[in-house]
Design a protein around this motif. Structure first.
Motif, PDB file in Angstrom:
ATOM      1  N   LYS A 196       0.816  -1.212   0.000  1.00 39.65           N
ATOM      2  CA  LYS A 196       0.000   0.000   0.000  1.00 39.65           C
ATOM      3  C   LYS A 196       0.849   1.261   0.000  1.00 39.65           C
ATOM      4  CE  LYS A 196      -3.717   2.316   2.546  1.00 39.65           C
ATOM      5  NZ  LYS A 196      -4.663   2.223   3.693  1.00 39.65           N
ATOM      6  N   TYR A 197       1.938   1.270   0.796  1.00 36.94           N
ATOM      7  CA  TYR A 197       2.762   2.476   0.925  1.00 36.94           C
ATOM      8  C   TYR A 197       4.094   2.373   0.188  1.00 36.94           C
ATOM      9  CZ  TYR A 197      -0.642   3.582   4.560  1.00 36.94           C
ATOM     10  OH  TYR A 197      -1.809   3.830   5.239  1.00 36.94           O
ATOM     11  N   ASN A 198       4.248   1.291  -0.570  1.00 36.36           N
ATOM     12  CA  ASN A 198       5.469   1.110  -1.360  1.00 36.36           C
ATOM     13  C   ASN A 198       6.712   1.144  -0.456  1.00 36.36           C
ATOM     14  OD1 ASN A 198       6.960   0.604  -3.614  1.00 36.36           O
ATOM     15  ND2 ASN A 198       6.773   2.665  -4.503  1.00 36.36           N
ATOM     16  N   LEU A 199       6.705   0.301   0.540  1.00 36.68           N
ATOM     17  CA  LEU A 199       7.801   0.232   1.503  1.00 36.68           C
ATOM     18  C   LEU A 199       8.589  -1.067   1.322  1.00 36.68           C
ATOM     19  CD1 LEU A 199       5.801   1.304   4.700  1.00 36.68           C
ATOM     20  CD2 LEU A 199       7.073   2.788   3.142  1.00 36.68           C
ATOM     21  N   VAL A 259      12.393   1.558   4.323  1.00 31.19           N
ATOM     22  CA  VAL A 259      12.463   2.796   3.547  1.00 31.19           C
ATOM     23  C   VAL A 259      11.246   2.898   2.633  1.00 31.19           C
ATOM     24  CG1 VAL A 259      14.982   2.912   3.607  1.00 31.19           C
ATOM     25  CG2 VAL A 259      13.839   1.703   1.717  1.00 31.19           C
ATOM     26  N   ASP A 260      10.988   4.154   2.198  1.00 30.41           N
ATOM     27  CA  ASP A 260       9.858   4.364   1.284  1.00 30.41           C
ATOM     28  C   ASP A 260      10.340   4.303  -0.164  1.00 30.41           C
ATOM     29  OD1 ASP A 260      11.146   6.762   0.771  1.00 30.41           O
ATOM     30  OD2 ASP A 260       9.676   7.997   1.856  1.00 30.41           O
ATOM     31  N   GLU A 261       9.468   4.697  -1.092  1.00 27.18           N
ATOM     32  CA  GLU A 261       9.810   4.615  -2.519  1.00 27.18           C
ATOM     33  C   GLU A 261      10.952   5.532  -2.915  1.00 27.18           C
ATOM     34  OE1 GLU A 261       6.540   6.033  -4.948  1.00 27.18           O
ATOM     35  OE2 GLU A 261       5.769   7.151  -3.225  1.00 27.18           O
ATOM     36  N   VAL A 320       2.968   0.007  10.099  1.00 26.22           N
ATOM     37  CA  VAL A 320       4.345  -0.283   9.677  1.00 26.22           C
ATOM     38  C   VAL A 320       5.027  -1.265  10.631  1.00 26.22           C
ATOM     39  CG1 VAL A 320       6.621   0.742   9.268  1.00 26.22           C
ATOM     40  CG2 VAL A 320       4.563   1.928   8.513  1.00 26.22           C
ATOM     41  N   THR A 321       4.598  -1.270  11.889  1.00 27.91           N
ATOM     42  CA  THR A 321       5.225  -2.181  12.851  1.00 27.91           C
ATOM     43  C   THR A 321       5.065  -3.641  12.430  1.00 27.91           C
ATOM     44  OG1 THR A 321       3.198  -2.102  14.170  1.00 27.91           O
ATOM     45  CG2 THR A 321       4.995  -0.651  14.821  1.00 27.91           C
TER      46      THR A 321
END
Length: 374
Positions: A196-199, A259-261, A320-321
């Motif tokens: 969903k958050y591209n992590l 990390v993110d995108e 995220v956890t």
């Protein structure tokens, strides 16, 4: 009966007595974990402790019958006063025999030090900054200490409270029996959140690949905990010091970075194999054999400690956890880790405590600082 004498530490030999006193006091105690003597000496050296650039401190020894029977340090953190408007004398490195004359003399010394500086509040035990050891153990006396936790006898808080000091802050610590099977909802949720958050989780091939992320970790730590009333930002000098002190103890499989995108760090967890027994065997010295015990602890260990966890505020309620804990689960199982223990967390910090809720955490230790106003 001999009177108690309090003398300020002024010579290298006296400083060494100050550092080694708890090692004598807790000799043969199965739960006490000594620090490295060299590290403790460096705490009071401005070349090694950047907090001394904006703090002043004194150390004191209590003597009775020609023997050291107690110790205490008094600290004024001027940065804390300037940035948070908190004016107090911190006291720490407090240890004493079971003698109320001794504990009273030590606390009176800090009170007088505060009065000499026109300050009307003392609080402790605590160090110079947020990342130093803090909190007197009030529950969990029969649990082995961690490398970053203070250990003390059960009579300590009884003495302190009898002197009129009252609870100021409370920390809780948790122990978990790590599961052998990952809860299905964690598996499913971690994948969902990552997509969903591209992590993504960084895959460090070598320990050196972690180095570029250390400063971002500390910056993220600031973002994570800046809402807490007592938190002060970590300086560049402190980051450098902590990097030099703790990086040698880090194993790459115990560090998780998300990390993110854009490859910006949005979350991390630093865990370590438990070094408690290694420190006990080393007896405060890395040489000649202390290093060997540390190497063994890294290679074979069934216990791990959580040290630092940071999550960017924008992601703190986005699951995220789950990504972090899935990764920890995989790695811990591969390394044979059965038990995990958290670092001390402020009782008010519910956002961190909720991280452990799926792993049946047991609150096995509590600690607090005490304050006195006059």
């Amino acid at each position: 009966m001999s009177a108690v004498s309090i003398l300020e530490v002024k010579t290298p030999n006296e400083l060494r007595q100050f550092v080694k006193f708890p090692m004598d006091l807790y000799k043969n105690n199965p739960y006490y974990v000594p620090s490295f003597i060299k590290d403790e000496l460096n705490v009071w050296n401005p070349e090694y402790n950047p907090a001394l650039q904006y703090s002043e401190a004194k150390q004191f020894l209590a003597w009775k019958d020609n023997k050291v029977v107690g110790r205490i340090a008094a600290i004024i953190n001027h940065k804390e006063e300037k940035e948070l408007g908190i004016k107090k004398v911190r006291f720490g490195w407090i240890d004493f025999i079971d003698d109320k004359e001794v504990s009273k003399a030590l606390i009176d010394t800090v009170v007088n030090y505060a009065k000499d500086h026109k300050i009307n509040t003392i609080e402790g035990p605590m160090g110079f900054t947020n990342l130093d050891k803090a909190g007197m153990l009030t529950f969990g006396f029969e649990k082995i200490a961690t490398m970053i936790g203070i250990y003390n006898h059960e009579y300590y808080p009884q003495h302190i409270e009898s002197l009129g000091l009252v609870k100021e802050k409370e920390w809780v610590e948790f122990e978990m029996n790590f599961p052998k099977i990952l809860p299905p909802k964690v598996e499913k949720f971690s994948k969902l959140i990552a997509e969903k958050y591209n992590l993504r989780v960084l895959d460090f091939k070598t320990k050196e690949e972690i180095l570029p992320y250390i400063t971002p970790m500390f910056k993220l730590l600031d973002e994570t905990y800046k809402h807490l009333s007592t938190y002060t930002p970590i300086s560049e000098e402190q980051i450098k010091t902590y990097k030099e002190k703790f990086f040698p103890m880090i194993a790459k499989n115990y560090v998780i970075c998300v990390v993110d995108e854009h490859d910006d760090l949005i979350s991390f967890a630093v865990t370590m194999p438990s070094y408690s027994k290694a420190l006990q065997k080393a007896k405060g010295k890395l040489l000649p054999f202390g290093w060997w015990h540390f190497m063994q602890a890294q290679k074979k260990n069934d216990r791990a400690n959580f040290y630092l966890i940071g999550i960017h505020p924008e992601y703190q309620r986005r699951g995220v956890t789950a990504i972090i804990f899935k990764e920890i689960f995989v790695r811990f199982n591969n390394m044979g880790i059965d038990f995990a223990e958290t670092n001390p967390e402020l009782e008010e910090n519910k956002s961190v405590q909720v991280l452990w809720q799926d792993y049946n955490p047991v609150n096995h230790k509590r600690r607090r600082t005490y304050s006195l106003k006059f």
